[in-house]
Design a protein around this motif. Structure first.
Motif, mmCIF file in Angstrom:
data_model
loop_
_atom_site.group_PDB
_atom_site.id
_atom_site.type_symbol
_atom_site.label_atom_id
_atom_site.label_comp_id
_atom_site.label_asym_id
_atom_site.label_seq_id
_atom_site.Cartn_x
_atom_site.Cartn_y
_atom_site.Cartn_z
ATOM 1 N N ASP A 64 45.977 90.908 -18.926
ATOM 2 C CA ASP A 64 45.300 91.714 -19.943
ATOM 3 C C ASP A 64 45.797 91.370 -21.341
ATOM 4 O OD1 ASP A 64 43.695 92.968 -18.118
ATOM 5 O OD2 ASP A 64 44.812 94.851 -18.090
ATOM 6 N N SER A 77 38.153 98.834 -24.081
ATOM 7 C CA SER A 77 38.347 100.154 -24.685
ATOM 8 C C SER A 77 39.782 100.637 -24.495
ATOM 9 C CB SER A 77 37.359 101.170 -24.097
ATOM 10 O OG SER A 77 37.568 101.333 -22.695
ATOM 11 N N LYS A 78 40.353 100.349 -23.331
ATOM 12 C CA LYS A 78 41.750 100.706 -23.085
ATOM 13 C C LYS A 78 42.671 99.914 -23.997
ATOM 14 C CE LYS A 78 45.261 100.561 -19.417
ATOM 15 N NZ LYS A 78 45.516 100.194 -17.988
ATOM 16 N N GLN A 79 42.395 98.632 -24.163
ATOM 17 C CA GLN A 79 43.224 97.785 -25.024
ATOM 18 C C GLN A 79 43.077 98.178 -26.496
ATOM 19 O OE1 GLN A 79 45.445 95.534 -23.728
ATOM 20 N NE2 GLN A 79 44.767 96.439 -21.801
ATOM 21 N N ALA A 92 42.453 101.167 -27.625
ATOM 22 C CA ALA A 92 43.243 102.384 -27.796
ATOM 23 C C ALA A 92 44.729 102.058 -27.905
ATOM 24 C CB ALA A 92 42.986 103.338 -26.633
ATOM 25 N N GLU A 93 45.166 101.079 -27.119
ATOM 26 C CA GLU A 93 46.571 100.664 -27.168
ATOM 27 C C GLU A 93 46.916 100.071 -28.535
ATOM 28 O OE1 GLU A 93 50.403 100.228 -25.617
ATOM 29 O OE2 GLU A 93 48.677 101.286 -24.775
ATOM 30 N N ASP A 129 39.302 95.848 -19.454
ATOM 31 C CA ASP A 129 38.857 97.065 -20.134
ATOM 32 C C ASP A 129 39.249 97.012 -21.612
ATOM 33 O OD1 ASP A 129 38.248 99.589 -21.032
ATOM 34 O OD2 ASP A 129 39.293 100.649 -19.410
ATOM 35 N N LYS A 134 47.374 102.659 -31.204
ATOM 36 C CA LYS A 134 48.467 103.605 -30.957
ATOM 37 C C LYS A 134 49.446 103.657 -32.119
ATOM 38 C CE LYS A 134 51.456 102.665 -27.619
ATOM 39 N NZ LYS A 134 51.997 102.515 -26.243
#
Length: 372
Positions: free
Chosen positions: A274, A60-62, A64-65, A58, A68
């Motif tokens: 990931d 998009s999740k990475q 966002a991370e 994913d 951060k």
């Protein structure tokens, strides 16, 4: 602080769609039956990883991370530099510059950011992308030139008259050059390696432990050093395939990682599956694999054209040798830096900040807060 522009990572959907199409259309070369990793990256393993990349990873999740923590770009001596800049929460946070290597990126230090910016013994972290890597300008520069950029970034753009620095791999070379060329602005430096014997040393000046280390390194270069020889001689020839095929890019990076970790812990050595793919993704979405490997050639040219060897620095240096790195003795490190702390670590490898972040953060805090 001056000339800072806020940076937010946002990869276009068209780039991600193109990536998936290329992964799905990979032309697999086949592999010798039962060869495993003995001929290079295992096709059996890579096919499974690519399937995960297409169907489960994913981005998009990475993304966002990665967003951060605060990120910026700035102009340093005419070169665009991307960097993370996270202020410590302690009252007297120490400014600490962290420099990555190859085949990683500024993401190398992602897991230790929270660990080093909390508490009384905290740091103002500056984590730049080397030119030619990630989101910095796509140009290859030699190690000493990068050190010059970092000195300007820290003292002029960010306003720190004196700072601390740490790095491994290429980041080691940059940090060592900083301490040698600009000792007046370095309060302390930390390394996970310090360079390798290249056959130019006088054997009469070497201890038995150093000679054993030199023999190990020579054997390692013969068995695992092909990547560096290619980067230093034919980086452009290599770049066409790596920039065109994400599977090829992953295979090349995995082949290097496998040199320091057995297949069963390869993903763990990069911090997890990931994390491994996120690191590869940074090269892919920025199309910087060509300029990253070109840095080896640029450094080689600098040496061929008579660059003067760096003088040993008097800046206090800490050295931590992780067990899956080349095991050099203390006296080898003392040839290059002013060693005031030398530790053999119990677990971890080349990407220790991702693999054993708690251990790595504890080591940095312990060392840098033990010196003024």
């Amino acid at each position: 602080m001056k000339n800072l522009t806020t940076f937010n990572l946002s990869v276009p959907a068209s780039v991600l769609d193109d990536l998936k199409n290329r992964l799905k259309n990979t032309r697999w070369p086949g592999e010798a039956e039962g060869s495993g990793w003995n001929f290079g990256t295992s096709e059996t393993y890579l096919k499974e990883l690519v399937d995960y990349w297409i169907n489960k990873y994913d981005w998009s999740k990475q993304e966002a991370e990665l967003n951060k923590y605060p990120q910026y770009t700035t102009d340093v001596n005419g070169v665009k530099i991307h960097f993370q800049y996270i202020k410590g929460k302690g009252e007297n946070s120490k400014p600490l510059l962290l420099t990555h290597g190859w085949p990683d990126s500024y993401f190398r230090f992602h897991k230790i950011i929270a660990l080093l910016t909390e508490g009384d013994q905290s740091f103002d972290l500056v984590i730049p992308s080397i030119p030619g890597f990630g989101f910095s300008e796509k140009t290859a520069m030699d190690t000493e030139a990068v050190a010059g950029l970092w000195k300007t970034l820290m003292t002029e753009n960010l306003g720190y008259p004196k700072f601390y620095a740490a790095g491994g791999d290429i980041g080691m070379g940059v940090t060592k050059a900083l301490a040698s060329k600009y000792p007046e602005v370095l309060a302390g430096v930390h390394f996970t390696d310090v360079g390798y014997p290249m056959g130019q040393e006088d054997p009469d000046t070497m201890t038995d432990a150093e000679k054993q280390f030199a023999q190990f390194v020579q054997q390692w270069w013969y068995s695992e050093g092909a990547y560096a020889m290619l980067h230093s001689s034919k980086p452009q020839s290599l770049a066409y395939g790596l920039n065109d095929s994400p599977a090829a890019l992953a295979a090349w990076i995995l082949s290097f990682g496998n040199a320091g970790a057995s297949p069963d812990i390869l993903e763990e050595a990069f911090g997890g599956r990931d994390e491994l793919l996120t690191n590869i993704m940074i090269y892919w979405v920025t199309e910087t694999i060509a300029t990253s490997v070109r840095m080896y050639k640029v450094d080689a040219i600098a040496q061929w054209t008579g660059a003067k060897p760096l003088q040993k620095s008097n800046v206090p240096a800490g050295v931590a040798v992780f067990p899956r790195e080349a095991q050099f003795p203390k006296e080898w490190a003392e040839r290059f830096v002013h060693v005031v702390s030398f530790k053999k670590m119990e677990k971890g490898g080349h990407f220790a900040a991702l693999e054993v972040p708690d251990t790595f953060a504890k080591e940095l805090r312990s060392f840098f807060y033990s010196i003024p």
